[in-house]
Design an enzyme around this catalytic site. Structure first.
Site, mmCIF file in Angstrom:
data_model
loop_
_atom_site.group_PDB
_atom_site.id
_atom_site.type_symbol
_atom_site.label_atom_id
_atom_site.label_comp_id
_atom_site.label_asym_id
_atom_site.label_seq_id
_atom_site.Cartn_x
_atom_site.Cartn_y
_atom_site.Cartn_z
ATOM 1 N N SER A 167 -10.196 7.242 8.790
ATOM 2 C CA SER A 167 -10.683 8.584 8.465
ATOM 3 C C SER A 167 -11.735 9.000 9.483
ATOM 4 C CB SER A 167 -11.286 8.618 7.062
ATOM 5 O OG SER A 167 -11.807 9.914 6.788
ATOM 6 N N GLY A 209 -10.932 12.312 11.419
ATOM 7 C CA GLY A 209 -10.428 13.501 12.093
ATOM 8 C C GLY A 209 -10.619 13.419 13.597
ATOM 9 N N LYS A 214 -8.130 3.911 1.321
ATOM 10 C CA LYS A 214 -8.042 5.172 2.075
ATOM 11 C C LYS A 214 -7.426 6.276 1.217
ATOM 12 C CE LYS A 214 -8.050 8.007 5.612
ATOM 13 N NZ LYS A 214 -7.156 9.098 5.260
ATOM 14 N N HIS A 226 -10.095 7.429 -1.044
ATOM 15 C CA HIS A 226 -11.013 8.208 -0.201
ATOM 16 C C HIS A 226 -10.528 9.650 -0.107
ATOM 17 C CE1 HIS A 226 -11.623 10.118 3.737
ATOM 18 N NE2 HIS A 226 -12.794 9.511 3.824
ATOM 19 N N ASN A 227 -9.235 9.835 0.159
ATOM 20 C CA ASN A 227 -8.687 11.183 0.291
ATOM 21 C C ASN A 227 -8.720 11.924 -1.034
ATOM 22 O OD1 ASN A 227 -8.178 10.223 2.860
ATOM 23 N ND2 ASN A 227 -6.136 11.126 2.971
ATOM 24 N N GLU A 254 -12.084 13.132 -1.459
ATOM 25 C CA GLU A 254 -12.205 14.261 -0.516
ATOM 26 C C GLU A 254 -11.679 15.544 -1.150
ATOM 27 O OE1 GLU A 254 -9.572 15.282 3.336
ATOM 28 O OE2 GLU A 254 -10.716 13.414 3.505
ATOM 29 N N LYS A 288 -1.213 16.998 2.249
ATOM 30 C CA LYS A 288 -0.264 16.035 2.797
ATOM 31 C C LYS A 288 0.256 15.042 1.754
ATOM 32 C CE LYS A 288 -0.225 17.491 7.070
ATOM 33 N NZ LYS A 288 -0.827 16.741 8.179
ATOM 34 N N ARG A 311 -1.108 9.931 -34.620
ATOM 35 C CA ARG A 311 -0.043 9.070 -34.092
ATOM 36 C C ARG A 311 0.540 8.180 -35.190
ATOM 37 N NH1 ARG A 311 -1.087 5.213 -30.475
ATOM 38 N NH2 ARG A 311 0.872 5.492 -29.334
ATOM 39 N N HIS A 313 2.395 4.472 -35.558
ATOM 40 C CA HIS A 313 1.873 3.705 -34.426
ATOM 41 C C HIS A 313 0.701 2.801 -34.800
ATOM 42 C CE1 HIS A 313 4.437 5.654 -31.522
ATOM 43 N NE2 HIS A 313 4.095 6.849 -31.993
#
Length: 469
Positions: free
Chosen positions: A110, A112, A166, A169-170, A173, A244, A430, A436
């Protein structure tokens, strides 16, 4: 790498790009970079054991590049993928290359354009033997930060861990950018501030506790005049945010690990909504906000509140991201050091911030910290600033200014700090419709209630919770 004295060979499908890189290295100080014209030529020019860094588009291009290179590699050589790759792909590649005794490292990068030239944050995961071979290189190449100054890199753990860190991290971000965007929206539409005034404010904030790369560039973006028409560049940018995919992966992994990450999820949702520009234009003609408009606010108080709220929300966002890493590390037996994660994010990368010095210290002091929010120092700060945080969120609601990430951060804080939540009612629901079962506060065991005449005895309760995550 070349600027730090390491001899580098570069290769690319485009011979023109190789020639340009070599020529630039010559012009910028006669740096030790040579070119190559084929995978075979490339591999022949690298000293053994070879250390090859891939910087290509994630997915199939990586597999194709590895296939082309591995034909010319020997046992003990190493491939390092520096792309934003989905971590299971790295595990697969490592297993495939291990059959040829070729080591593989997945290294998140990281920083850029600035980090590429001045030192990025490097997040490697792979065999310790491989890391030891590249450690002298990456510790010199990585950004430096902290007091005393330290390289923004380190050994995170086995293959998959580097790309996972990573990825998160993004995700952080995404959340950080969305939070800043929401503050900008309030400053503009509730405080009535112009771009220059906001730029000055962000510049001032960057000198204090909100010091960070994203705050720094926000000031510069807001102040930038347009060179095509009149006004400011930011006012001419279409309000559709691209992405991305790493933010989506982070939210998927949060769900997979059963870790709440509402700030990151809110930021991702906001990008989806921003992408529906045409729908929003049509909706704006039909849907309305509060009829009274924006409530009257004290500008100085609002600015102070926004600073406090942004700080608190950022802490909550980091807590969520680090929680995802911890859960995955425990599940996969990676043994990732959260203080190292925070430390390597202090410089070079997009989320670098002064706040990370305190986060690093918190996990150095207590590596078993359940959540960043319960670190005594951060707990004190959040408790003291929560009223400002609440005023900001309330203003957004009253004004019709969406604050999804800021609100999500506050909601996370409010749920995590409470001893009791309304989950008892939900578990009762539930049990009512699905049998449940539930646990009780006053005694051990698993229980089911015959809630009305339509319910029948369901017998042995042992298997009723099978399949729960």
């Amino acid at each position: 790498m070349a600027e730090h004295g390491f001899k580098v060979c570069v290769g690319n499908r485009s011979h023109a790009k190789v020639e340009t890189t070599v020529a630039r290295a010559k012009a910028e100080g006669d740096l030790p970079i040579v070119g190559s014209d084929s995978p075979a030529d490339f591999c022949s020019k690298i000293a053994k054991p070879r250390k090859i860094v891939l910087l290509v588009q994630a997915g199939k291009p990586v597999d194709l590049t590895i296939a082309a290179l591995s034909e010319h590699l020997d046992e003990g050589d190493m491939i390092i993928d520096g792309g934003n790759e989905w971590f299971p792909n790295q595990i697969r590649r490592s297993e495939e290359l291990a059959k040829k005794n070729i080591m593989f490292v997945g290294m998140g990068i990281s920083g850029g354009e600035e980090g590429a030239r001045n030192g990025p944050s490097l997040m490697p995961g792979g065999p310790k033997e491989a890391y030891d071979l590249i450690e002298p290189i990456i510790t010199k190449v990585a950004a430096k930060a902290g007091e005393p100054e330290a390289p923004c890199t380190g050994y995170l753990g086995p293959i998959g861990s580097g790309n996972y860190v990573k990825m998160v991290h993004n995700g952080i971000e995404y959340g950080d950018m969305q939070l800043i965007g929401e503050v900008y929206d309030i400053l503009k539409n509730a405080a009535g501030m112009g771009n220059d005034e906001m730029a000055t404010l962000f510049e001032e904030w960057n000198k204090g506790e909100l010091d960070s790369y994203l705050i720094e560039i926000t000031a510069k973006i807001l102040a930038k005049k347009d060179d095509i028409t009149d006004g400011y560049v930011v006012d001419h940018i279409l309000d559709k945010t691209g992405m991305k995919g790493t933010g989506r992966w982070t939210v998927q992994e949060a769900a997979e690990q059963s870790v709440a990450a509402p700030v990151i999820a809110a930021a991702l949702d906001s990008r989806y909504i921003s992408g529906r520009k045409e729908e929003r234009v049509a909706a704006s003609k039909l849907l309305t906000g509060p009829s009274d408009g924006v409530p009257t606010v004290d500008k100085a108080q609002l600015i102070s509140d926004l600073q406090a709220a942004l700080y608190c929300a950022k802490v909550a966002s980091y807590a969520q991201g680090l929680g995802i890493i911890k859960a995955a590390s425990d599940k996969n037996e990676w043994n990732v050091d959260l203080s190292l994660c925070a430390s390597m994010w202090r410089g070079g990368c997009i989320i670098r911030a002064g706040l990370l010095n305190k986060i690093t210290a918190a996990f150095e002091k207590d590596a078993s910290l359940a959540n960043l929010l319960v670190d005594p120092g951060f707990a004190k700060e959040l408790n003291e600033r929560q009223l400002a945080w609440r005023r900001v969120v309330s203003l957004g609601v009253a004004s019709g200014i969406a604050t999804p990430a800021m609100s999500a951060a506050l909601g996370y804080f409010d749920q995590y700090r409470r001893e009791s939540l309304p989950a008892n009612l939900i578990q009762g629901q539930r049990d009512f419709f699905g049998g449940h079962t539930y646990q009780r506060k006053d005694r051990e065991g698993t229980f089911h209630t015959l809630w009305d005449d339509t319910h029948k005895d369901i017998g042995d309760l042992t298997g009723r919770t099978a399949g729960e995550v």
